[in-house]
Design an enzyme around this catalytic site. Structure first.
Site, PDB file in Angstrom:
ATOM      1  N   GLN A  77      39.593  44.355  42.853  1.00  0.00           N
ATOM      2  CA  GLN A  77      38.770  43.202  43.236  1.00  0.00           C
ATOM      3  C   GLN A  77      39.138  42.719  44.630  1.00  0.00           C
ATOM      4  O   GLN A  77      38.271  42.395  45.441  1.00  0.00           O
ATOM      5  CB  GLN A  77      38.974  42.054  42.232  1.00  0.00           C
ATOM      6  CG  GLN A  77      38.224  42.228  40.944  1.00  0.00           C
ATOM      7  CD  GLN A  77      36.753  41.931  41.143  1.00  0.00           C
ATOM      8  OE1 GLN A  77      36.033  42.711  41.765  1.00  0.00           O
ATOM      9  NE2 GLN A  77      36.283  40.821  40.630  1.00  0.00           N
ATOM     10  N   GLY A 106      27.048  43.342  41.236  1.00  0.00           N
ATOM     11  CA  GLY A 106      26.240  42.134  41.243  1.00  0.00           C
ATOM     12  C   GLY A 106      26.430  41.370  42.531  1.00  0.00           C
ATOM     13  O   GLY A 106      25.524  41.244  43.335  1.00  0.00           O
ATOM     14  N   GLU A 115      36.585  36.715  44.663  1.00  0.00           N
ATOM     15  CA  GLU A 115      36.065  36.270  45.955  1.00  0.00           C
ATOM     16  C   GLU A 115      37.176  35.874  46.924  1.00  0.00           C
ATOM     17  O   GLU A 115      36.924  35.671  48.109  1.00  0.00           O
ATOM     18  CB  GLU A 115      35.100  35.101  45.743  1.00  0.00           C
ATOM     19  CG  GLU A 115      33.891  35.536  44.936  1.00  0.00           C
ATOM     20  CD  GLU A 115      33.056  34.371  44.444  1.00  0.00           C
ATOM     21  OE1 GLU A 115      31.833  34.397  44.621  1.00  0.00           O
ATOM     22  OE2 GLU A 115      33.615  33.420  43.866  1.00  0.00           O
ATOM     23  N   THR A 162      34.077  44.120  37.501  1.00  0.00           N
ATOM     24  CA  THR A 162      35.155  43.157  37.664  1.00  0.00           C
ATOM     25  C   THR A 162      36.359  43.465  36.789  1.00  0.00           C
ATOM     26  O   THR A 162      37.449  42.994  37.064  1.00  0.00           O
ATOM     27  CB  THR A 162      34.604  41.776  37.308  1.00  0.00           C
ATOM     28  OG1 THR A 162      33.751  41.941  36.165  1.00  0.00           O
ATOM     29  CG2 THR A 162      33.773  41.231  38.442  1.00  0.00           C
TER      30      THR A 162
END
Ligand code: FES
Ligand code: FES
Lengths: 176, 729
Positions: free
Chosen positions: B621, B240, B688, B467
């Site tokens: 991640q 995504g 992030e 994720t």
């Protein structure tokens, strides 16, 4: 047009529009959606399958061109509960995140390991002849046609490397 | 009954007291076997009886109106079913968490690549042919497609800007540098796709989406339906990175055609359409001004940016988001100039703000270290603030210092040589580093946990876009209920289930994880009651419940399934504390002195992000984020033709996402941390954090290798050669 393919060991007869790609024949007509469509243009590797033992981008092959060929898709390697060693290593090394590039990575790795066993050199190989040592750099070079936007690259190569060892040993044993 | 919880006060660290020992563990993803065997079903992969196939048609002008669509040539094709456009059609995907339809422009065209119609046929091949046969008559209007011609809306605090200007004048050291970053595409590997299926007036959409609770509202609004009439299924999403936060045009196109045809319709975007139509990250121009005293302590910081957006879209990239709090300095100013252009609109792409903001900020810090004559790590250590430097709010768990020290040691930072001091043949070798930060958030999220004997089910409409949601939500429930992880099944990605935060902004794990934790905690209370014991005297492990000298198998104790639903929302802790994950990146590069090629040789990242729920998925991640940083620094550039607004690098052969050969093995270390202010599971987001500053570490290494500072990114070979030539090298 009538097309016959052998897919994962099974003979499949299909009546297809001549414009249907091998990828869409697998995904939409045989309902083998393991092979993914990431670009439909030969730029991502998500659709990689084996055609007569060698890796191809299924989006760049028309089904009609594959008439009579033996196709192996990720579904043919193993299923949950009976995954093949490479699939198991992908799970153990977290060689994926979203999983969308994964079947292509696994099929490409399967084809790549066979190429290395057959002594095919790559751009980064030390020499053009002789056995190939599958270092991290060699694997990276040989797998660079398979993009992974999640960037699971380190895990993917670890998984392949773990299997490269075993497949090299198996090949050696077989030779002896 | 639903447990409603507000995060108003620190919570006990229950996950450190439970004894199952599955939390934190690097367990394999439970859905892994499905994914590696090609059995996980993504949005476009369900076969419904009678399904027709749609292909989107996009605008070939930047601004104007569609006057007429002539599909007479398409009618010649056997199996052509029709063409749809009109009032309900979406101009572009919804912005993240919109919860309402995005702009529905009717026949107006606002950018090149805007979807204007969908063509549907019995087969994909026929639909594709039919789409090419459409003759579209436009009335074209003048459009601003060149950044040089854009009009800007300016946001600036004049007093703050004055204070910074004054501090700069008297500073012992100052930096004033301008950096540019390219436009970026999320380019998730799964192209956006939807299958719409009507049952009477009920619409079921299988789609590739990140935030189902919001997407259901967007779909209902776009189609003129009640929320109760729509159901969205997204059990597996092929990446995504922000691009699937909001409902996309193909979803509404499929829904319109499916309703009229009375049969399911599938619409998948082509890769080129994904690049043209899906929200991108704006190109930015960033001016960094730093003032420091003789010891390298910051006295002022200005982080100004120029960026672009299409009219009618409210989103702006929060470029200085981390600069606001990462380093000290009394005077601070952040000017934003938002230019309006007729190009594909901008939106959230992984780490909006930090992804490009820290690329510039952390490069400027490196330049300041040079100016002061300080080691870059030491400069950062001297500038860690005690509280939020802008607001005075106290920090919750703050791991920057520890990350800098750990990362430097692990990487061997003490072996770094001076600029252009290391060479191997034609390769110049250098080391660079950068700090990382990404604020933590809590977003309302709800989940249900059901315990039947010694097996539990977690249910929430949370998505797993790679994720690790399936893994961590199962682990949290297993830990709380004293079960092996394989005894817990997570059912996700279905709007019939309790509404989750969705996957975005790195808040998914903390928010949805907490809702699962709270529901499971409620079940612990129910189990204690069945045992006739107090909850704090209860031990759950390996399917056994123990209280005092009583021990029972859950399989026997739980005769009838028991369930609990819990919902979490943010509370006082979000006001009383400033919460962020922190990290430090260290990188070694080789730069070819003649060809300008840059190779990343080594990369180490150390992160402090509260409790790490699954070390394996969290690590992936962070690696993913770091590689995105490498891409932003070296290769990724969404180029538009300034004359026409046409995206030029609109495929994966010309938009260069990093490939295997661009990425070395990457070291990731997590520091032990619990953030008691964040949520009841003491975890912060990691999705992030890894990207924040990662690209700057690469570029700072390039500066160390070459002795030349590049300020226009990505640092492609042509730019490297030009910079070396300009420096006379
Ligand atoms: S789908 Fe075939 S290479 Fe991308
Ligand atoms: S696992 Fe998501 S693209 Fe590779």
């Amino acid at each position: 047009m009538q097309i016959t393919l052998t897919v994962n060991g099974e003979t499949r007869d299909m009546d297809l529009d001549p414009r249907v790609t091998l990828l869409d024949a697998l995904r939409d007509h045989l309902r083998l959606t393991g092979s993914k469509k990431g670009c439909d243009h030969g730029q991502c590797g998500a659709c990689t399958v084996l055609m007569d033992g060698r890796r191809v981008n299924a989006c760049l092959v028309l089904a009609a061109m594959a008439e009579g060929a033996e196709i192996t898709t990720v579904e043919g390697l193993g299923r949950p509960g009976s995954l093949n060693p490479l699939q198991q290593e992908f799970v153990a090394c977290d060689g994926f995140q979203c999983g969308y590039c994964t079947p292509g990575q696994i099929m490409s790795a399967t084809g790549m390991l066979a190429e290395a066993r057959d002594g095919w050199p790559s751009h980064v190989s030390e020499s053009l002849a002789g056995p190939v040592a599958l270092t991290d750099g060699e694997i990276a070079e040989r797998m660079s046609g398979n993009l992974c936007r999640c960037a699971a690259y380190p895990g993917i190569r670890q998984a392949i490397s773990n299997c490269a060892g075993t497949s090299a040993e198996a090949a050696k044993e077989a030779a002896e | 009954m639903t447990v409603n919880f507000r995060m108003d006060a620190p919570q006990p660290r229950l996950l450190d007291q439970t004894g199952q020992g599955v939390i934190h563990k690097p367990l394999d993803r439970p859905e892994g076997p499905l994914k590696v065997s090609g059995r996980a079903t993504y949005a476009a992969e369900t076969h419904l009886p009678g399904m027709a196939h749609g292909v989107l048609v996009t605008a070939s002008i930047a601004r104007g109106h569609v006057e007429a669509i002539d599909d007479s040539a398409a009618h010649e094709l056997e199996g052509y079913l029709g063409c749809w456009n009109g009032e309900r059609f979406l101009r572009n995907p919804a912005q993240g968490m919109a919860g309402a339809a995005p702009v529905q422009p009717g026949d107006r065209v606002d950018f090149r690549g805007q979807p204007i119609a969908v063509v549907v046929a019995e087969t994909f091949e026929t639909a594709r042919d039919a789409a090419r046969r459409l003759r579209i008559l436009y009335s074209e209007e003048d459009a601003v497609t060149d950044p040089a011609e854009a009009e800007f809306e300016t946001k600036e605090d004049a007093d703050a800007a004055r204070a910074v200007a004054e501090a700069l004048e008297t500073a012992a050291h100052r930096i004033d540098a301008t950096y540019t970053t390219a436009s970026h595409a999320a380019a998730a590997m799964e192209p956006h796709a939807s299958i719409a299926e009507w049952n009477g007036d009920q619409l079921t959409l299988r789609s590739a989406l990140q935030m189902l609770r919001f997407n259901a509202l967007e779909l209902a609004d776009a189609m003129g339906l009640e929320r109760g009439q729509v159901r969205i299924l997204s059990p597996y999403v092929g990446g995504g990175f922000g691009s699937k936060l909001g409902l996309g045009p193909e979803a509404v196109a499929a829904s319109m055609a499916a309703r009229d045809l009375g049969r399911p319709v599938r619409v998948a975007m082509t890769r080129q359409q994904v690049f043209e139509t899906v929200l991108r990250r704006s190109e930015t121009v960033q001016r960094l001004r730093l003032a420091a005293d003789s010891g390298g302590r910051l006295t002022a910081l200005a982080h100004d940016n120029r960026q672009f957006q299409l009219l009618g879209e409210g989103f702006a990239e929060p470029v200085p988001q981390a600069s606001r709090f990462l380093y000290a300095g009394a005077a601070r100013s952040y000017r934003q100039d938002l230019g309006r252009m007729h190009r594909t609109p901008s939106g959230s792409v992984r780490a909006p703000g930090e992804a490009v903001g820290q690329l510039a900020m952390e490069a400027a810090m490196d330049e300041l270290a040079d100016a002061v004559g300080l080691d870059p790590v030491e400069l950062r250590l001297r500038n860690i603030p005690d509280a939020h430097p802008g607001t005075g709010t106290r920090f919750s768990a703050h791991g920057l210092e520890a990350c800098l020290i750990d990362g430097a040691a692990r990487f061997g930072w003490d072996r770094r040589a001076g600029p252009r001091a290391r060479q191997e043949g034609d390769w110049l070798i250098g080391m660079g580093m950068a700090g990382a930060a990404r604020p933590n958030m809590l977003v309302p999220s709800e989940a249900r946990v059901t315990l039947a004997g010694d097996r539990a089910t977690v249910e929430t409409d949370m998505t797993d876009i790679g994720t690790g949601s399936y893994a961590i939500l199962s682990q949290i429930a297993a830990e709380m209920l004293g079960l092996p992880a394989e005894n817990v099944t997570a059912r996700l990605g279905d709007t019939d289930l309790p509404g989750a935060s969705g996957s975005g902004g790195s808040f998914g794990a903390g928010s949805s994880g907490s809702s699962v934790f709270l529901a499971a905690k409620d079940l612990r209370g129910q189990i204690a009651a069945l045992m006739g014991a107090a909850e704090d005297g209860l031990t759950l492990k390996d399917g056994l419940a123990r209280a005092g000298n009583v021990e029972k198998r859950l399989a026997d104790l739980i005769a009838e399934p028991i369930a609990a639903t819990a919902k979490i929302e943010k509370g006082e802790m979000a006001k009383e504390t400033h919460q962020s994950g922190y990290g430090a990146h260290f990188c070694e590069v080789a730069v070819h002195a003649l060809t300008g090629e840059i190779r990343v040789r080594r990369f180490e990242g150390t992160f402090a992000a509260g409790r790490i729920l699954n070390e394996k998925t969290a690590r992936s991640q962070c690696i993913g984020g770091i590689v995105w940083g490498i891409g932003a620094a070296l290769t990724e550039e969404l180029v538009h033709d300034a004359r026409t607004g046409q995206p030029v690098t609109r495929d994966l052969a010309s938009y260069h996402v990093p490939a295997h050969a661009d990425v070395p093995q990457i070291g990731v270390t997590f520091l032990q941390e619990r953030d008691d202010a964040a949520n009841p599971i003491q975890a912060k987001g990691v999705g992030e954090l890894g990207i924040s500053g990662a690209g700057a570490a690469v570029l700072n290494a390039v500066a160390n290798a070459t002795g030349v500072r590049l300020r226009d990114y990505p640092a492609t070979p042509d730019r490297v050669i030009a910079a070396l030539a300009a420096a006379g090298l």
